[in-house]
Design a protein around this motif. Structure first.
Motif, short mmCIF file in Angstrom:
data_model
loop_
_atom_site.label_atom_id
_atom_site.label_comp_id
_atom_site.label_asym_id
_atom_site.label_seq_id
_atom_site.Cartn_x
_atom_site.Cartn_y
_atom_site.Cartn_z
N GLY A 25 0.79 -1.23 0.00
CA GLY A 25 0.00 0.00 0.00
C GLY A 25 0.81 1.28 0.00
O GLY A 25 0.25 2.37 0.12
N TYR A 26 2.14 1.18 -0.14
CA TYR A 26 2.99 2.37 -0.15
C TYR A 26 3.20 2.87 -1.58
O TYR A 26 3.13 2.10 -2.54
N ASP A 441 -3.94 3.03 7.53
CA ASP A 441 -3.38 4.14 6.74
C ASP A 441 -3.30 3.80 5.26
O ASP A 441 -2.34 4.12 4.57
N GLY A 442 -4.35 3.13 4.75
CA GLY A 442 -4.43 2.81 3.33
C GLY A 442 -3.64 1.60 2.90
O GLY A 442 -3.54 1.31 1.70
N ASN A 443 -3.05 0.87 3.85
CA ASN A 443 -2.24 -0.30 3.51
C ASN A 443 -3.17 -1.48 3.20
O ASN A 443 -3.78 -2.07 4.10
N ARG A 444 -3.27 -1.82 1.93
CA ARG A 444 -4.26 -2.83 1.50
C ARG A 444 -3.94 -4.23 2.02
O ARG A 444 -4.84 -4.99 2.34
N ARG A 468 -12.91 5.60 -1.23
CA ARG A 468 -11.76 6.51 -1.27
C ARG A 468 -10.77 6.10 -0.18
O ARG A 468 -11.15 5.94 0.96
N ILE A 469 -9.52 5.91 -0.55
CA ILE A 469 -8.51 5.50 0.41
C ILE A 469 -7.85 6.72 0.99
O ILE A 469 -7.09 7.41 0.32
N GLU A 470 -8.18 7.00 2.26
CA GLU A 470 -7.60 8.15 2.96
C GLU A 470 -6.42 7.69 3.78
O GLU A 470 -6.47 6.67 4.45
N THR A 471 -5.31 8.42 3.72
CA THR A 471 -4.15 8.11 4.53
C THR A 471 -3.78 9.31 5.37
O THR A 471 -4.33 10.39 5.21
N THR A 472 -2.82 9.10 6.28
CA THR A 472 -2.38 10.18 7.15
C THR A 472 -1.89 11.35 6.32
O THR A 472 -1.06 11.19 5.44
#
Length: 475
Positions: A25-26, A441-444, A468-472
Motif C-alpha cells: 500500500g505504499y 493508513d491505506g495499507n491494503r 476513497r482510500i484516505e491516509t495520514t
C-alpha cells in the motif's frame, strides 16, 4: 499514502522492493545513486528513505549526512552488508532510524518500515493547543477549562528547558500529545523524537532496545547494535508507561538521568549521552514505591516537572468542544460532510462519566458519525454509541449490534431502495472496508489481513463500493 524512497545500485533489489512495498500500500520511488537520492528527496519529499551503504559516487554515509541537512526529521533506514556494519552503526549514531543487514527477513523489514514511518509522523505532525475545533486539521489538545489552561501553561514553560518531565493522568487523557507538544516547542525539535512503550516491548528486549548491545552479549548478538538512547542523541526520548518498567532496568535509567551516560548490554565502555527524557504513566507511582515496584530515587529524578492531565469527568465543560473537534476530524478523514451536533446531544454527552476519557469520546463520536444519516447528531445517535459501563471495549460488540438493529429498523420502516437487503449489505461492507483501510493508513495488505480477505477480493470490493482510500496527511 506514505511515500518510500529506495536507494540501491542493484536494479533487481530496487524492483523487488518496488513490488513488495507497492503491494503493502505504499507509494514507492527508487534511485540508483546518492546524487539521484538527494534530487528525489528535494522534489518528492518522501516519508522514508531506505538507503544502501555501498553506492557509486557519493557513498551511503555521505548521502545520509546530506539528507540530514536537507530534512533532519526524515527517517532513514540503512541497508548494509556484514562487512560495512560499522558504517551503518556510525550513521545510526548520527540519527538514522535503524539499520538492517543484507540479506534481511521481509517480515522484520516491514516492521521496521512501519515503525520508521510512524516515528517520522510523530516528529513532523504538529500538535495544536488551545484552538477552536474548526481551526485545526492537526492533532490537538482541546479544552478551555481552567485545568487545561494550566496544562498549556506548563507545556509553554517547560518546553524551552531541558528539564525531565513526568506526565501523569488516567489512560486516554492525551499524555502522548503533551509529550509531542513539548518536543515540538523545544530547542531539540530538529533532532529525533523517539517513543518507547515500556509495556509493548517484552522485558527481555526492552533493555537492548533502549541501551543497545555489544557483539556476543547474548546468543544471536552477531554484531553491535545501537540502542534508541544513543540513536536519539541531541533529541528527545518519550518513555510511555514508565510505571511498568522492570525494576531491573530502573537502575540503568537512574544512571542515565544522573550521569548522562549509559553502557550497552554486554559492554564495559561508558558512553556519554545527550537526550531529554519525557516520561508518562497512569500508575500510582507512590503506591508502587511503597510496594517496592518502583525506585524512589528514579521517581524524584523523573518528576523535575510534573504535568497532570485531568480526567474528562473533571472538565465536563470541554466535552462539547471535543465532540465538535472529533466530528470535524472524522468527517474530513472519511470524505463526508460534517453533519454537526445538536445542543441536546452536547448536553447528553456532558452527563456521562467517560471512564475512557478523550479516547472514549473519540470512539463514540466516530461511531455516531458512521451510523448517522446526514442530519446533526442527536441524543438518539449518542445513546446508541455511548455506554455507562466501565469501558466501551467491554461492551463494544453489544453496542454495535444494537446500533445496527436501529439502523435496519429505520430502513425497514421507510425503505428507500427496492433491493433493501443488498443495499444494507453493501452499505455495511463499504463502511467496514473503509474503516479497515483507515486504521491501516491505506495499507491494503494489512487491511485484507484484518478483514480476513485476499488482496484480489479486497481490491474488487474497493472498486465495487468506490471507496476513497484516505491516509495520514503529511504536514
Amino acid at each position: 499514502m506514505s511515500i518510500i524512497l529506495v536507494v540501491d545500485d542493484d536494479d533487481q533489489l530496487r524492483k523487488s522492493f518496488h513490488k513488495l512495498l507497492t503491494e503493502e500500500g505504499y507509494t514507492v520511488l527508487t534511485a540508483a545513486s546518492g546524487e539521484a537520492c538527494l534530487l528525489e528527496v528535494r522534489e518528492k519529499t518522501p516519508d522514508l528513505v531506505i538507503l544502501d551503504v555501498q553506492l557509486p559516487g557519493i557513498n551511503g554515509l555521505e548521502t545520509f549526512k546530506s539528507l540530514n541537512r536537507i530534512d533532519p526529521k526524515l527517517p532513514v533506514i540503512i541497508m548494509t552488508a556484514f562487512g560495512t556494519t560499522e558504517t551503518a552503526i556510525e550513521a545510526t549514531q548520527m540519527g538514522a532510524f535503524d539499520y538492517v543487514l543484507k540479506p534481511f527477513e521481509i517480515p522484520e523489514m516491514l516492521k521496521i518500515i512501519e515503525k520508521a514511518i510512524e516515528a517520522g509522523r510523530f516528529m513532523r505532525s504538529p500538535v495544536d493547543m488551545d484552538v477552536s475545533p474548526d481551526e485545526t486539521a492537526h492533532d490537538a489538545l482541546i479544552g478551555r477549562s481552567p485545568a487545561m489552561q494550566e496544562v498549556y501553561k506548563a507545556i509553554g514553560r517547560v518546553s524551552s528547558t531541558d528539564a525531565t518531565v513526568l506526565i501523569r493522568g488516567e489512560s486516554g487523557t492525551g499524555k502522548e500529545l503533551v509529550a509531542r507538544a513539548i518536543y515540538q516547542y523545544s530547542q531539540r525539535r530538529e533532532k529525533p523524537f523517539l517513543v518507547i512503550n515500556c509495556v509493548a516491548i517484552p522485558d527481555t528486549l526492552l533493555e537492548s532496545e533502549l541501551f543497545g548491545y555489544e557483539k556476543g552479549a547474548f546468543t544471536g548478538a552477531i554484531h553491535r547494535r545501537i540502542g534508541k538512547i544513543e540513536q536519539a542523541h541531541g533529541g528527545t526520548i518519550f518513555l510511555d508507561e514508565i510505571g511498568d518498567m522492570p525494576v531491573t532496568l530502573q537502575s540503568k535509567m537512574l544512571r542515565l538521568l544522573q550521569e548522562k551516560s549509559i553502557e550497552r548490554l554486554g559492554g564495559r565502555e561508558t558512553i556519554p549521552t545527550n537526550v531529554r527524557i519525557i516520561a508518562a504513566t497512569n500508575r500510582d507511582l507512590e503506591k508502587a514505591i511503597a510496594e517496592g515496584r518502583f525506585r524512589e530515587d528514579l521517581y524524584y529524578r523523573l518528576k523535575v516537572v510534573t504535568i497532570w492531565l485531568p480526567p474528562l469527568a473533571k472538565r465536563s465543560d470541554d466535552i462539547p468542544l471535543l465532540a465538535e473537534y472529533f466530528l470535524a476530524r472524522y468527517a474530513g478523514k472519511n470524505g463526508i460532510d460534517n453533519p454537526g451536533i445538536t445542543e441536546e446531544a452536547k448536553t447528553l454527552l456532558k452527563g456521562y462519566r467517560w471512564p475512557g476519557n478523550v479516547r472514549e469520546i473519540s470512539n463514540v463520536i466516530q461511531k455516531a458519525l458512521i451510523f448517522n444519516r446526514g442530519t446533526p447528531l442527536s441524543p438518539e445517535d449518542i445513546t446508541l454509541s455511548v455506554t455507562e459501563k466501565p469501558s466501551v471495549k467491554e461492551t463494544g460488540t453489544r453496542d454495535l449490534d444494537e446500533a445496527l438493529r436501529q439502523m435496519i429498523r429505520k430502513e425497514l420502516m421507510n425503505p428507500s431502495d427496492k433491493h433493501l437487503f443488498d443495499a444494507c449489505i453493501d452499505r455495511f461492507s463499504g463502511i467496514l472496508i473503509g474503516e479497515a483501510l483507515s486504521m491501516t493508513d491505506g495499507n491494503r495488505s494489512r487491511a485484507a489481513k484484518l478483514l480476513g480477505l485476499s488482496r484480489p477480493t479486497l481490491h474488487a470490493k474497493i472498486d465495487k463500493y468506490k471507496i476513497r482510500i484516505e491516509t495520514t496527511v503529511k504536514e
